[in-house]
Write an enzyme that holds these catalytic residues in place. Structure first.
Site, PDB file in Angstrom:
ATOM      1  N   GLU A 153      -3.054  15.868  28.659  1.00 28.45           N
ATOM      2  CA  GLU A 153      -2.040  15.341  29.575  1.00 28.45           C
ATOM      3  C   GLU A 153      -2.713  14.697  30.773  1.00 28.45           C
ATOM      4  OE1 GLU A 153       1.362  17.917  29.981  1.00 28.45           O
ATOM      5  OE2 GLU A 153       1.544  17.423  32.117  1.00 28.45           O
TER       6      GLU A 153
ATOM      7  N   ASP B 239      -1.354  13.295  34.504  1.00 29.45           N
ATOM      8  CA  ASP B 239      -0.132  13.435  35.297  1.00 29.45           C
ATOM      9  C   ASP B 239      -0.124  12.661  36.601  1.00 29.45           C
ATOM     10  OD1 ASP B 239       0.835  15.302  33.511  1.00 29.45           O
ATOM     11  OD2 ASP B 239       0.306  17.030  34.728  1.00 29.45           O
TER      12      ASP B 239
ATOM     13  N   GLU C  92       2.832  13.260  39.488  1.00 28.84           N
ATOM     14  CA  GLU C  92       4.076  13.937  39.854  1.00 28.84           C
ATOM     15  C   GLU C  92       4.342  13.666  41.327  1.00 28.84           C
ATOM     16  OE1 GLU C  92       5.014  17.778  37.279  1.00 28.84           O
ATOM     17  OE2 GLU C  92       3.170  18.025  38.429  1.00 28.84           O
TER      18      GLU C  92
END
Length: 294
Positions: A105, A107, A109
């Protein structure tokens, strides 16, 4: 019609088709063609003939979408305008992820905040199901006033996080010293808008103000210069699924890029796992010992 004239017309038609393909590749994608709404019922909407997508959050539910394609390496660009006003408690997540307990993953955010307080941009890298590589930043602009471009460059050598083409973080492939790197699992693009007031704003001290709902984030101008993965045609450097604009395969930071990275990290970084000695009492992760790789 003469043979010569026929060849000229054929050449002109071929040139026109090639030019159209190149022009099409440089434009943003179409959300109807490129993405599926995955949850949230009518809170997620594709508008303007597929050129705009919005996610909304209310007290009952958030919403999300994911790409139809899986990718193994590439450059992924998305323009996002974040939730305006009092966004405390909300999280807008935009990331690449594979599936399963040993997933990879990458990311972005965006942690909302009270009106007038800055958003926090949270980044992380997972490999083989393990993350714990967080870096957090303030932004040098208000991400709710206009669209800004958030990009991930992912190749065999490194991952580069960029905001408006300015690098904010680089995570290098250091498998040679035992650091796992996401390079074997294809990933889809995901995004979601959800309530995280149990932790997102000041560790959960500030709760979501539902009188401000629905909260809405907007997306446009998606572009993927990337290798589309399929079992019939896995991605390689010479894969037919790789687009012609493949500079991402060897992309690194030049001297101006390194200067911009230092500027961001010196002025806007607010958390770096590689300096959190309390979190790693037995010693920092091995990649942290090479400062030029932060």
């Amino acid at each position: 019609m003469s043979f010569v004239r026929s060849r000229k017309l054929s050449s002109m038609l071929l040139f026109t088709l090639l030019f159209a393909c190149l022009m099409g590749a440089s434009k943003g994608g179409n959300f109807f063609q490129d993405f599926d709404i995955t949850w949230g019922d009518q809170r997620a909407k594709i508008l303007n003939g597929g050129q705009l997508l919005t996610l909304s959050l209310d007290k009952a539910s958030g919403s999300g979408f994911q790409s139809k394609n899986e990718y193994l390496f590439g450059q992924i660009d998305m323009q996002i305008k974040l939730v305006a006003g009092n966004s405390a408690g909300t999280v807008t997540a935009y990331y690449l992820s594979s599936q399963g307990s040993t997933h990879d993953e990458i990311d972005f955010e965006f942690l909302g905040n009270a009106t007038g307080e800055p958003y926090i941009l949270h980044t992380n890298v997972f490999s083989q199901g393990k993350g714990n590589r967080e870096q957090q930043f303030y932004l040098w602009f208000d991400p709710t006033k206009a669209f800004h471009t958030y990009s991930i460059v992912w190749n065999q050598q490194r991952i580069i996080f960029l905001v408006d083409n300015i690098p904010i973080r680089v995570f290098h492939n250091l498998e040679s010293i035992g650091v796992p790197f996401p390079n074997k699992q294809a990933m889809r693009i995901h995004s979601s808008l959800w309530n995280a007031d149990d932790w997102a704003t000041r560790g959960g001290l500030v709760k979501t103000d539902w009188t401000q709902a629905p909260f809405t984030a907007s997306y446009r101008n998606f572009k993927a210069n990337a290798c589309i993965w399929s079992s019939a045609s896995p991605c390689t450097s010479t894969s037919p699924n790789s687009v012609q604009d493949n500079a991402w395969q060897v992309q690194a930071l030049d001297a101006p890029g390194r200067n911009r990275l230092r500027w961001v990290q010196q002025k806007y970084m607010i958390y770096n796992y590689c300096t959190d000695l309390k979190r790693f009492p037995q010693g920092l992760p091995p990649e942290c010992k090479r400062s030029r790789f932060l």
